[in-house]
Each structure stands twice: as structure tokens, then as C-alpha cells.
Design an enzyme around this catalytic site. Sequence first.
Site, PDB file in Angstrom:
ATOM      1  N   SER A 129      20.911 -21.937 -12.459  1.00 36.53           N
ATOM      2  CA  SER A 129      19.745 -22.428 -13.191  1.00 36.53           C
ATOM      3  C   SER A 129      20.105 -22.839 -14.611  1.00 36.53           C
ATOM      4  CB  SER A 129      18.661 -21.342 -13.250  1.00 36.53           C
ATOM      5  OG  SER A 129      19.149 -20.193 -13.929  1.00 36.53           O
ATOM      6  N   HIS A 150      18.712 -25.613  -6.671  1.00 34.35           N
ATOM      7  CA  HIS A 150      18.082 -24.600  -7.518  1.00 34.35           C
ATOM      8  C   HIS A 150      16.762 -24.160  -6.897  1.00 34.35           C
ATOM      9  CE1 HIS A 150      15.971 -23.412 -11.496  1.00 34.35           C
ATOM     10  NE2 HIS A 150      16.555 -22.367 -10.932  1.00 34.35           N
ATOM     11  N   GLU A 162      15.077 -27.806  -6.721  1.00 40.24           N
ATOM     12  CA  GLU A 162      15.672 -28.917  -7.464  1.00 40.24           C
ATOM     13  C   GLU A 162      17.034 -29.238  -6.853  1.00 40.24           C
ATOM     14  OE1 GLU A 162      13.971 -28.440 -11.969  1.00 40.24           O
ATOM     15  OE2 GLU A 162      15.538 -27.036 -11.352  1.00 40.24           O
ATOM     16  N   ASN A 200      13.319 -26.374 -16.328  1.00 36.21           N
ATOM     17  CA  ASN A 200      13.725 -25.628 -17.513  1.00 36.21           C
ATOM     18  C   ASN A 200      13.981 -26.518 -18.723  1.00 36.21           C
ATOM     19  OD1 ASN A 200      13.518 -22.986 -16.598  1.00 36.21           O
ATOM     20  ND2 ASN A 200      15.531 -23.036 -15.643  1.00 36.21           N
TER      21      ASN A 200
END
Length: 518
Positions: A129, A150, A162, A200
Site C-alpha cells: 500500500s 492492493h 487497485e 491513499n
Amino acid sequence: MTETASASAIAPSRTVAVVGTGTMGQGIAQVALVAGHRVRLHDAVPGRAREAADALAGRLDRLVDKGRIDGAARDAALARLHPAADLAELADAALVIEAVLEQLPVKQELFSALEAVVAEDCLLATNTSSLSVTAIAGALRHPGRFVGLHFFNPAPLLPLVEVVSGFATDEAAAVRAYETVKAWGKTPVRCTDTPGFIVNRIARPFYAEAFAVHEERGADPATIDAVLRECGGFRMGPFELTDLIGQDVNEAVTRSVWESFFQSPKFTPSLAQRRLVESGLHGRKSGRGWYAYEAPGAAGGAPSKEAGRPAPRTAPPAEAPAAVTVVGDLGPARDLVAMMTEAGIDVKSVNEGGPYIELPGDGQLVPADGKTSVEFADVVYFDLALDYRGATRIALSASEDTSERAVSEAVGLFQKLGKEVSVIGDVPGMIVARTVAMLVDLAADAVAKGVATPEDIDTAMRLGVNYPLGPVEWNRRLGQDWAYDLLSALHERCPTGRYAPSLALYRQAYAGDEETGS
């Protein structure tokens, strides 16, 4: 799904291997098992793979108890689950997903060893991540078959995955990974190898702007959380959410993204959050973060409960104005005109000028625009809402020079519309407005730089962090000048570069001006 796309998914008859048997590794293994694959579990610590297999059996038992699968499906899945004591036992895998320590040398060493074991057509994937997919693949002889997958925790429940293409990832490998997780019932999104990927990277302002308002002494955590929930439509506020995630975890991700972007002011971490981490106040798991929590029971592991959160700052009852004048188009807040009329307030409209609501005492009630109340004679700002009709709370901001009458009339007006009112400090951009503007800006920048498509960005933000709207859709609703204008005003007042609109947002706003001839 087209026949060609479907054919590119890894067949359920092929083996999937998972390396790393912590919570995430077990969750990914469960997803692959339930999808029908034979799954091999490996962990570098002797005995851990067997322990993980036993834990997975318990997970499947709970699915049977809940009626999600039947006993026969559980038994068949367990028959396909094989702990592997040695990497050599993963030789038949068509896909290997690692979920080991977030340390680049550890991951590079693992995948270099795997290359010597698996077949040439085996897809290699990392669940990282925070690390660069490109950097992990840099140690491989054949980096083209390497991708990021991810998953979000808990992997069996959260739909988003992801699918990250590193610099050397072959398109065929990325498509194969995408179609495989889609066949597993997940919602994959494609993105390039950028720090933080989609979620993120773009989510940083949701935390950072709330922390900044707190550091500016604009409002307390409970009030900021309440405004973002009850006015902005977010499921949780950033203070309560980071307490749940863990302050150490959230701050580490923020710091990683900031450092990966060469300490860009857009991603500057919060000093207040750093102090929490340094103090060991990591949130629920430590018993205290932004809020206090009751300690877990003696058995440990159970989430701690709140010990009593402070109430948000809420204004006492005030008298609503009998009549107001709406000057100009209130833009995203134009529903307020009909709402005031329905509430029995006499509303007069003036087309030119504004936008603001003129109050009986000559004060002005202005939509948040990135400016401050102290700059004007008698201005009270009100925050952006996801839906002004549905919002149960509205934030107002005023300076020490703003008259008590203007503030009281503004409070009374929104109370007349059935809203709780929180009066915060004279913060440019307020709470929801500056947060949304920054989310819109980072999303526009990501699209312009080819990180992901607008559709994938909105899907990722809705499913990955439960935003009420994706930032691209929010931008469409607000108008293509809205975020640019607000951030430009914020940048003028806080010229650190943090609020400087991206080139993508500038081009968007300029295109809008060209279309309107302004």
C-alpha cells in the site's frame, strides 16, 4: 464482460499462492478460495502457514453459520487449501500474491526467490500500500509480469482492488490481473505506479485539512467530525476515522506519500498528529487518540469502546430573520432559496451582484469562498453541504469583528431550516468546502497525469474510503470554476503552495471561462 476479457482471467482450475499469512494474507486467500481456486499458503515463519490454514477454516465455518455458503462449499474449499512449508511448493501457481512486511528489501528478496520457482507465465503481484511497485519489480529478471494488487482490509468484505502497473509492467499482465480479481467478485480499478496509488494519494486532504483547521484553532475535533458527517455527508469524520485506523498507521502513510512526492506542500503531514504518535496515543488500539476509549477486555483483541466523546460545538437557539434578500446566484447553495421560502421567511431576490444573503441587520451570509470574514465589514460565511436539504448541521464562521446581530441572525436562519449550527473560527474555506476543493484538485491532477481515469478515481474513492461522491462527480456538480476559485483565494491567504490550484484545475477553469465568454 466480453468473451476476450473473460478469457484473460486466470481460470479457477489454476493454483493461487499467497505469501504472508497475517490478516491481509488470510483475507486474500479466502477470496481466492471462495472463487474456486486451489490456494497454497506460505509464510517465512515455520508453522505460520498451518496456523493460517486453521484460522481460514474458522472463517469459513463462520460463513456457514451466517448462511453465506453451505457446508459442502466449505468442505470443498478446505480441500483446496494447502499450507506450504517451502517456496518450492508454489511451483504450480498461476498467480502469487505477497502480503509480507512493508520493507522494500524483504519484498525484492522474496520475488527474486519466486522467479526461480514459478513458471514463466506465472503472474507475480504485491499487495503493498505504500511502496513503489516499480521499485519492487526492479530486482526481477522479468518485471513485465509484475503488478500491484492492493486489496483493502478486510479483503473478503471490501470490494475495491487497485490494480497497479509499474513502469515495466506489460499491459497483458495488468489486464490479466484486472480480469482475475473481477472474476473473484471484486471491483478493480486501474492505475499507474504513483505514490499512494489512487485512494491513499487523493484521500490525504480529508485528514490534512481537518487537522489544519484544528491547528489553526478554528474548531475542536468533535465539531469538525460532526460538520464533515452531518453537513459534508462523509460516513465518518477524520478524527474518529484516524483513531480507528491507528494514528501511527495513518501518519506513516501521509509521511510516505509526502516524502515520495519530494516533500510537496500538497501532502505536508500534520504536526498535531505527529505529537499524538510520539506520545503513543494511537487511537482505539491504545485507549486514546484524538478521543478517549475504554481499554479492551482482559482477553485483548476486541475493539475498545468510546469512553465518551465531547459534544460538537452547537449554537444555542436564536431568532430567525423574518425577511432576507438573496443577491446573485448562490451556486451550490441555491436550494436555500426555496428552503427559506418553505420555512416562512420572506425572500426577495436581486439578480446582479453577490452571491450572498443579505440579513435584516445589513450583515451578509456568504457561501464559503476561501476568503476570511475579517476582510469585510459584517460577513458571516456558511460551509458547503453535500445536500443542503438533507444536511442536519451547518457550520458558520465569523471574525471577532463580526457583529453579534449578524451571527445571531445567521444562526437563527439555519435553525429555522431545521439545522444544528456550529459557529467556528474565521477559517478561510471553512471545513467541508476546503476539504472538497482539495480532493477535487488532487483528482484533477491525477487524471491529467494519467494516474487513472475519472471513472476509476470516483469508484476508488467511493468504495475505498466510502466518500458520498467521487471527487470528479463532486466537481461536476459544483461547477468547473468552483474549486479553482476557492483554492486561488486560499492560496492568496496561505501562500505556502499547499492550496495553489493544479495546472489541470487551472486549465479546466480557463476552458469554462472560454465557453461562457467571460
